[in-house]
Write an enzyme that holds these catalytic residues in place. Sequence first.
Site, mmCIF file in Angstrom:
data_model
loop_
_atom_site.group_PDB
_atom_site.id
_atom_site.type_symbol
_atom_site.label_atom_id
_atom_site.label_comp_id
_atom_site.label_asym_id
_atom_site.label_seq_id
_atom_site.Cartn_x
_atom_site.Cartn_y
_atom_site.Cartn_z
ATOM 1 N N GLY A 110 -1.748 6.079 6.481
ATOM 2 C CA GLY A 110 -2.618 5.776 7.619
ATOM 3 C C GLY A 110 -2.751 4.269 7.809
ATOM 4 O O GLY A 110 -2.648 3.757 8.926
ATOM 5 N N ASP A 129 -15.814 8.328 6.565
ATOM 6 C CA ASP A 129 -15.803 8.332 8.032
ATOM 7 C C ASP A 129 -16.757 9.341 8.683
ATOM 8 O O ASP A 129 -17.407 9.006 9.681
ATOM 9 C CB ASP A 129 -14.379 8.545 8.562
ATOM 10 C CG ASP A 129 -13.553 7.269 8.505
ATOM 11 O OD1 ASP A 129 -14.156 6.182 8.433
ATOM 12 O OD2 ASP A 129 -12.318 7.364 8.530
ATOM 13 N N LYS A 177 -10.362 4.389 16.374
ATOM 14 C CA LYS A 177 -11.033 3.856 15.178
ATOM 15 C C LYS A 177 -10.525 2.439 14.890
ATOM 16 O O LYS A 177 -11.320 1.533 14.630
ATOM 17 C CB LYS A 177 -10.782 4.766 13.965
ATOM 18 C CG LYS A 177 -11.424 4.216 12.692
ATOM 19 C CD LYS A 177 -11.151 5.016 11.454
ATOM 20 C CE LYS A 177 -11.473 4.190 10.223
ATOM 21 N NZ LYS A 177 -11.107 4.841 8.957
ATOM 22 N N THR A 235 0.839 -1.196 0.000
ATOM 23 C CA THR A 235 0.000 0.000 0.000
ATOM 24 C C THR A 235 0.873 1.244 0.000
ATOM 25 O O THR A 235 2.020 1.200 0.457
ATOM 26 C CB THR A 235 -0.937 0.030 1.236
ATOM 27 O OG1 THR A 235 -1.792 1.165 1.155
ATOM 28 C CG2 THR A 235 -0.163 0.118 2.542
ATOM 29 N N HIS A 246 -13.245 -2.284 10.614
ATOM 30 C CA HIS A 246 -13.120 -3.454 9.745
ATOM 31 C C HIS A 246 -11.650 -3.801 9.521
ATOM 32 O O HIS A 246 -11.240 -4.947 9.637
ATOM 33 C CB HIS A 246 -13.830 -3.158 8.420
ATOM 34 C CG HIS A 246 -13.452 -1.825 7.799
ATOM 35 N ND1 HIS A 246 -13.393 -0.658 8.526
ATOM 36 C CD2 HIS A 246 -13.097 -1.472 6.528
ATOM 37 C CE1 HIS A 246 -13.036 0.340 7.729
ATOM 38 N NE2 HIS A 246 -12.850 -0.134 6.515
ATOM 39 N N ARG A 247 -10.825 -2.795 9.223
ATOM 40 C CA ARG A 247 -9.411 -3.051 8.929
ATOM 41 C C ARG A 247 -8.688 -3.511 10.195
ATOM 42 O O ARG A 247 -7.878 -4.436 10.160
ATOM 43 C CB ARG A 247 -8.752 -1.797 8.351
ATOM 44 C CG ARG A 247 -7.432 -2.060 7.652
ATOM 45 C CD ARG A 247 -6.963 -0.864 6.859
ATOM 46 N NE ARG A 247 -7.939 -0.463 5.870
ATOM 47 C CZ ARG A 247 -8.798 0.551 6.012
ATOM 48 N NH1 ARG A 247 -8.782 1.303 7.087
ATOM 49 N NH2 ARG A 247 -9.666 0.810 5.072
ATOM 50 N N ASP A 287 -8.242 -4.915 0.761
ATOM 51 C CA ASP A 287 -9.235 -4.204 -0.050
ATOM 52 C C ASP A 287 -10.465 -4.030 0.826
ATOM 53 O O ASP A 287 -10.777 -4.899 1.654
ATOM 54 C CB ASP A 287 -9.573 -4.975 -1.319
ATOM 55 C CG ASP A 287 -10.263 -4.066 -2.322
ATOM 56 O OD1 ASP A 287 -9.801 -2.931 -2.533
ATOM 57 O OD2 ASP A 287 -11.289 -4.469 -2.891
HETATM 58 P P1 IMP Z 1 -9.295 0.634 -0.467
HETATM 59 O O1 IMP Z 1 -9.430 -0.599 0.348
HETATM 60 O O2 IMP Z 1 -8.152 1.475 -0.002
HETATM 61 O O3 IMP Z 1 -9.312 0.363 -1.934
HETATM 62 O O4 IMP Z 1 -10.578 1.527 -0.094
HETATM 63 C C1 IMP Z 1 -11.738 1.518 -0.835
HETATM 64 C C2 IMP Z 1 -12.619 2.669 -0.494
HETATM 65 O O5 IMP Z 1 -13.563 2.280 0.513
HETATM 66 C C3 IMP Z 1 -11.926 3.905 0.074
HETATM 67 O O6 IMP Z 1 -11.410 4.710 -0.936
HETATM 68 C C4 IMP Z 1 -13.102 4.559 0.793
HETATM 69 O O7 IMP Z 1 -13.960 5.189 -0.124
HETATM 70 C C5 IMP Z 1 -13.840 3.366 1.371
HETATM 71 N N1 IMP Z 1 -13.296 3.029 2.693
HETATM 72 C C6 IMP Z 1 -12.621 1.903 3.028
HETATM 73 N N2 IMP Z 1 -12.272 1.906 4.320
HETATM 74 C C7 IMP Z 1 -12.734 3.065 4.824
HETATM 75 C C8 IMP Z 1 -12.668 3.649 6.130
HETATM 76 O O8 IMP Z 1 -12.074 3.118 7.085
HETATM 77 N N3 IMP Z 1 -13.264 4.849 6.263
HETATM 78 C C9 IMP Z 1 -13.901 5.485 5.242
HETATM 79 N N4 IMP Z 1 -13.962 5.006 4.014
HETATM 80 C C10 IMP Z 1 -13.389 3.794 3.792
#
Ligand code: IMP
Length: 190
Positions: free
Chosen positions: A13, A152, A171, A9, A176-177, A70
């Site tokens: 953050g 968020d 957070k 990545t 989820h992450r 993802d």
């Molecule tokens: P990626 O996993 O970085 O590809 O994230 C995909 C998209 O999901 C991000 O660009 C946000 O639009 C949304 N997203 C994923 N995780 C979060 C979060 O923790 N907060 C807010 N938006 C999120």
Amino acid sequence: MNQEILFATHNKGKLREARAFLSKVGYVVYGLDDLFLDEKVTESGSTYAENAYLKAQAFSTLPFPVFSDDSGFEIASLGGKPGLHSARFAEELGGYDKAMDFIVGKTRQDDRALFRCTICLIEKGKGPRYFEGEVKGRILPERHGTNGFGYDPIFESEDGVRFGEASEEEKTLHSHRGRALLKLATYLAI
Ligand code: IMP
């Protein structure tokens, strides 16, 4: 002794979050920028797992384990959308502020939403492994706070944490992450 692992990545953050979990189990986490890697990977999968795999697999020739994640935002009243296309959805509506206004307008009757994340880990000589996390919650009737990123400011978790107001540490404990990272850290620790 510390072991090395790559998180595929560029997101600073996400890297801070991963380091908080994995340093506790003896790992030094590199990001793509640390290794001057900037290969673009097309997220052409049809699931979070497929996209996470594609992003990890692209760097799996390096001499240490690699993982990628993802994630997406799933809104009940939009039939689970934008999901996999959460970033593109905001882009198409003209940015996150406009996308959040749109979502708030569509969720007055049913405000249920969730964030989902899948991490894919690729270790030498082993098949890919997946770690999933989700957080259920609701869409707030207006934006709160400027912390975090993406959607968020309009999300409050089931246990009452507003992601736009929470510190990064808070957070991560509820996100989820964070939940997927905890599973990854537990697996790596064993
Ligand atoms: P990626 O996993 O970085 O590809 O994230 C995909 C998209 O999901 C991000 O660009 C946000 O639009 C949304 N997203 C994923 N995780 C979060 C979060 O923790 N907060 C807010 N938006 C999120």
